[in-house]
Design a protein around this motif. Sequence first.
Motif, short mmCIF file in Angstrom:
data_model
loop_
_atom_site.label_atom_id
_atom_site.label_comp_id
_atom_site.label_asym_id
_atom_site.label_seq_id
_atom_site.Cartn_x
_atom_site.Cartn_y
_atom_site.Cartn_z
N TYR A 14 0.85 -1.18 0.00
CA TYR A 14 0.00 0.00 0.00
C TYR A 14 0.89 1.24 0.00
CZ TYR A 14 -3.89 -3.06 1.11
OH TYR A 14 -4.84 -4.05 1.05
N ILE A 15 0.36 2.31 -0.55
CA ILE A 15 1.04 3.60 -0.47
C ILE A 15 0.19 4.53 0.38
CG2 ILE A 15 1.65 5.68 -1.80
CD1 ILE A 15 2.58 3.84 -4.04
N GLY A 16 0.83 5.23 1.30
CA GLY A 16 0.16 6.24 2.11
C GLY A 16 0.65 7.61 1.72
N LEU A 17 -0.28 8.53 1.50
CA LEU A 17 0.03 9.90 1.09
C LEU A 17 -0.56 10.86 2.11
CD1 LEU A 17 -0.92 9.44 -2.66
CD2 LEU A 17 1.40 9.75 -1.79
N MET A 18 0.30 11.70 2.68
CA MET A 18 -0.14 12.59 3.75
C MET A 18 0.40 14.00 3.52
SD MET A 18 -1.82 12.94 6.54
CE MET A 18 -2.01 14.32 7.67
N SER A 19 -0.49 14.97 3.56
CA SER A 19 -0.09 16.38 3.61
C SER A 19 -0.86 17.00 4.76
CB SER A 19 -0.38 17.08 2.27
OG SER A 19 -1.72 16.92 1.87
N GLY A 20 -0.15 17.47 5.75
CA GLY A 20 -0.79 17.88 6.99
C GLY A 20 -1.03 19.37 7.11
N THR A 21 -1.50 19.76 8.28
CA THR A 21 -1.88 21.14 8.55
C THR A 21 -0.70 22.09 8.43
OG1 THR A 21 -3.46 20.21 10.12
CG2 THR A 21 -3.17 22.58 10.18
N SER A 22 0.51 21.58 8.61
CA SER A 22 1.68 22.44 8.52
C SER A 22 1.96 22.89 7.09
CB SER A 22 2.92 21.74 9.07
OG SER A 22 3.20 20.57 8.32
N LEU A 23 1.37 22.19 6.09
CA LEU A 23 1.52 22.54 4.68
C LEU A 23 2.98 22.50 4.21
CD1 LEU A 23 -1.08 25.44 4.36
CD2 LEU A 23 -1.08 23.34 3.01
N ASP A 24 3.77 21.60 4.79
CA ASP A 24 5.18 21.51 4.39
C ASP A 24 5.37 20.62 3.17
OD1 ASP A 24 4.58 19.15 5.67
OD2 ASP A 24 6.41 19.09 6.88
N GLY A 25 4.30 20.01 2.66
CA GLY A 25 4.42 19.19 1.48
C GLY A 25 3.79 17.83 1.67
N VAL A 26 4.18 16.88 0.83
CA VAL A 26 3.57 15.55 0.79
C VAL A 26 4.61 14.50 1.21
CG1 VAL A 26 2.33 13.88 -0.61
CG2 VAL A 26 2.19 16.33 -1.17
N ASP A 27 4.21 13.65 2.15
CA ASP A 27 5.00 12.47 2.49
C ASP A 27 4.32 11.26 1.90
OD1 ASP A 27 7.32 13.14 4.29
OD2 ASP A 27 5.72 14.16 5.37
N ALA A 28 5.09 10.43 1.20
CA ALA A 28 4.59 9.20 0.61
C ALA A 28 5.40 8.04 1.14
CB ALA A 28 4.69 9.25 -0.92
N VAL A 29 4.71 6.99 1.60
CA VAL A 29 5.41 5.81 2.08
C VAL A 29 4.89 4.56 1.37
CG1 VAL A 29 5.84 6.80 4.37
CG2 VAL A 29 3.82 5.34 4.01
N LEU A 30 5.77 3.60 1.22
CA LEU A 30 5.42 2.27 0.74
C LEU A 30 5.31 1.38 1.96
CD1 LEU A 30 5.07 0.51 -1.85
CD2 LEU A 30 7.51 -0.03 -1.64
N PHE A 31 4.15 0.75 2.14
CA PHE A 31 3.84 0.04 3.38
C PHE A 31 3.41 -1.38 3.04
CE2 PHE A 31 0.77 -0.83 6.93
CZ PHE A 31 1.65 -0.70 8.00
N ASP A 32 3.99 -2.37 3.74
CA ASP A 32 3.68 -3.76 3.43
C ASP A 32 2.67 -4.38 4.40
OD1 ASP A 32 5.10 -4.21 5.76
OD2 ASP A 32 6.73 -5.33 4.81
N GLY A 33 2.01 -3.54 5.16
CA GLY A 33 1.07 -4.03 6.16
C GLY A 33 1.69 -4.17 7.53
N GLN A 34 3.01 -4.16 7.59
CA GLN A 34 3.74 -4.28 8.84
C GLN A 34 4.74 -3.16 9.04
OE1 GLN A 34 3.14 -6.75 11.13
NE2 GLN A 34 1.53 -7.59 9.80
N ALA A 35 5.42 -2.77 7.97
CA ALA A 35 6.51 -1.82 8.10
C ALA A 35 6.61 -0.98 6.83
CB ALA A 35 7.83 -2.55 8.35
N VAL A 36 7.30 0.16 6.95
CA VAL A 36 7.54 1.04 5.81
C VAL A 36 8.72 0.51 5.01
CG1 VAL A 36 8.30 3.35 5.15
CG2 VAL A 36 6.54 3.08 6.89
N GLN A 37 8.53 0.41 3.69
CA GLN A 37 9.57 -0.11 2.81
C GLN A 37 10.19 0.97 1.92
OE1 GLN A 37 10.64 -3.20 3.13
NE2 GLN A 37 9.09 -3.62 4.69
N GLY A 38 9.66 2.18 1.99
CA GLY A 38 10.20 3.27 1.19
C GLY A 38 9.51 4.57 1.56
#
Length: 370
Positions: A14-38
Amino acid sequence: MASPPPSKPVAALYIGLMSGTSLDGVDAVLFDGQAVQGHVHAPFPAALRDELLALNTPGADELHRAALAANGVARSYADVTAQLLEASGTRRDQIAALGAHGQTVRHRPGGFDGYTTQLLNGALLAEQTGIDVVCDFRSRDVAAGGQGAPLVPAFHRAVFGVAGRDVAVLNLGGIANLSLLFADGRTGGFDTGPANCLLDGWIARHQGHAFDADGAWAASGQVLSPLLAALLAAPFFALAPPKSTGRDLFHLDWLDAQLTPGLVPADVQATLLELTARSVADALQAQMPGATTLIACGGGARNGRLMQRLAELLPRVALQSSVAHGLPVDQVEAAAFAWLAQCFQEKRPGNLPAVTGASGLRVLGALHPA
């Protein structure tokens, strides 16, 4: 008789995409259901960031501007997704879904008829990535009578919970929120008040910097006790959970209304940092007095002065970075939305009614198929 073709393996990434209230940009992670892989981070284009910030307050032609901004968020998300796939050597057909938060510009779960707005054109994101998109996570919880926030405590329980110990997780984004992982298995959580949204806004106004690196400017000032008392008198801080907030309440106009002429800007910054530290410490002591550990994440966890003040205000609590638990501070929230996308795909509830106040467990999100 010919054998049937082998079934296509079920994608487990799965990929998670987050841009928060701070508006500092977008964080994208590659997630295998247990841990972040990228992980990849990319700032918003300056014009889009400015427009997203402006859309936090009422203005002319909002419907048109919001629609264009939602397209801009989708394109930024698509760009960072492509970067993540390339950097990790992952094909898009290996991804089960993208969990995309969108950019919050209004959060009024308790006012009017109750709503929360995250700008994102999920259909455009699905078109540009060729991956199933799960987004609009907060609306279903609000529809069920909840705050729609925070949504991360269930994920925090899964990755940070310790049997037999009271552990708290503090996310310091634009807004600060606590997840309370009680020793007996109960989970709580709520927003405590402002974190980076005021600190970043004040230093941008006076020094032109995007943020106060390591809290150095705040450390150069003196806390103004009358101003701190006035800020802490805001009714939000006295509310009992469940509660959530955002830039609808905590913004520079709200701060300006509390200021008196002649204040030194560095002293105001010091007071804003103290406001964050005090509101977090007071909330933790009130809601989880037996906390043994506080795990900090989010951009504010890199603010050395803020971490120092929290440690001083909570001397009996071990203050740790999420890095010590296997997740860098800027990956936790994106990983949570990848996890929520997985919950959606598996038709598992993603909210906790004890946290948000919703009338029951709900599967969160809306799907835009590839």
